[in-house]
Design a protein around this motif. Structure first.
Motif, PDB file in Angstrom:
ATOM      1  N   PHE A 124       0.828  -1.212   0.000  1.00 45.85           N
ATOM      2  CA  PHE A 124       0.000   0.000   0.000  1.00 45.85           C
ATOM      3  C   PHE A 124       0.865   1.265   0.000  1.00 45.85           C
ATOM      4  CE2 PHE A 124      -3.477  -2.755   1.836  1.00 45.85           C
ATOM      5  CZ  PHE A 124      -4.183  -2.793   0.651  1.00 45.85           C
ATOM      6  N   TYR A 125       2.040   1.187   0.602  1.00 49.08           N
ATOM      7  CA  TYR A 125       2.956   2.327   0.595  1.00 49.08           C
ATOM      8  C   TYR A 125       3.431   2.629  -0.824  1.00 49.08           C
ATOM      9  CZ  TYR A 125       7.088   5.155   1.440  1.00 49.08           C
ATOM     10  OH  TYR A 125       8.017   6.156   1.419  1.00 49.08           O
ATOM     11  N   ILE A 127       1.902   1.830  -3.546  1.00 44.64           N
ATOM     12  CA  ILE A 127       0.731   2.295  -4.303  1.00 44.64           C
ATOM     13  C   ILE A 127       0.503   3.770  -4.001  1.00 44.64           C
ATOM     14  CG2 ILE A 127      -1.781   2.076  -4.541  1.00 44.64           C
ATOM     15  CD1 ILE A 127      -0.418  -0.229  -5.850  1.00 44.64           C
ATOM     16  N   LYS A 128       0.595   4.163  -2.722  1.00 46.14           N
ATOM     17  CA  LYS A 128       0.385   5.550  -2.318  1.00 46.14           C
ATOM     18  C   LYS A 128       1.433   6.473  -2.935  1.00 46.14           C
ATOM     19  CE  LYS A 128       0.161   8.530   1.701  1.00 46.14           C
ATOM     20  NZ  LYS A 128       0.455   8.673   3.115  1.00 46.14           N
ATOM     21  N   LYS A 129       2.678   6.013  -2.996  1.00 40.68           N
ATOM     22  CA  LYS A 129       3.754   6.811  -3.578  1.00 40.68           C
ATOM     23  C   LYS A 129       3.750   6.757  -5.106  1.00 40.68           C
ATOM     24  CE  LYS A 129       5.846   8.370   0.042  1.00 40.68           C
ATOM     25  NZ  LYS A 129       6.052   9.795   0.272  1.00 40.68           N
ATOM     26  N   LYS A 130       2.824   5.998  -5.684  1.00 42.46           N
ATOM     27  CA  LYS A 130       2.671   5.839  -7.137  1.00 42.46           C
ATOM     28  C   LYS A 130       3.958   5.351  -7.791  1.00 42.46           C
ATOM     29  CE  LYS A 130      -1.014   9.121  -7.328  1.00 42.46           C
ATOM     30  NZ  LYS A 130      -1.597  10.309  -7.881  1.00 42.46           N
ATOM     31  N   ASP A 133       3.180   3.618 -11.211  1.00 44.76           N
ATOM     32  CA  ASP A 133       2.597   4.388 -12.323  1.00 44.76           C
ATOM     33  C   ASP A 133       3.684   4.709 -13.332  1.00 44.76           C
ATOM     34  OD1 ASP A 133       0.168   4.288 -11.073  1.00 44.76           O
ATOM     35  OD2 ASP A 133       0.257   6.332 -10.273  1.00 44.76           O
TER      36      ASP A 133
END
Length: 135
Positions: A124-125, A127-130, A133
């Protein structure tokens, strides 16, 4: 008493010999690996050495090299590759747990839940920091 000690020493000797025999496959594999590397190095130096301008050119996947190879590019690829390896290695730790699931009992289950929660926190970390992407 002397006979008892002699029997114990004999049993210890038999156990030590059997434990030493267990290392034979490891030493054989090590010998094979070292022999292969040494043989490859030895054989590679024996062939004819013919150089020419076309043979000394840089070659990349069948495409002619054009321009400077020192252009900067995004580090995203390496970040994604490192994250893949990291999570892939984490998944490897699940296999021994799955095999020994019944023997580990509730204590093993609790430890694996903690492990998975830490893994999910890391996921999740990123994902949060992208980090995954591509834009």
């Amino acid at each position: 008493k002397v006979i008892f000690v002699a029997k114990i020493q004999q049993k210890i000797q038999i156990i030590m010999q059997s434990e030493q025999l267990n290392y034979i496959p490891i030493f054989m594999q090590l010998l094979l690996a070292v022999g292969f590397v040494a043989g490859t190095i030895f054989v590679s130096g024996k062939g004819p050495k013919r150089t020419s301008q076309s043979k000394d050119k840089n070659f990349e996947c069948g495409i002619e090299s054009v321009g400077n190879a020192r252009i900067p590019f995004s580090v995203k690829y390496f970040v994604v590759a490192i994250l893949f390896v990291l999570f892939d290695v984490e998944v490897i730790f699940l296999y021994p747990w799955a095999i020994n699931f019944k023997e580990l009992g509730i204590e093993g289950m609790i430890k694996m839940v903690v492990f998975m929660l830490l893994l999910l926190v890391g996921f999740f970390y990123i994902i949060k920091k992208k980090a995954l992407d591509w834009e």
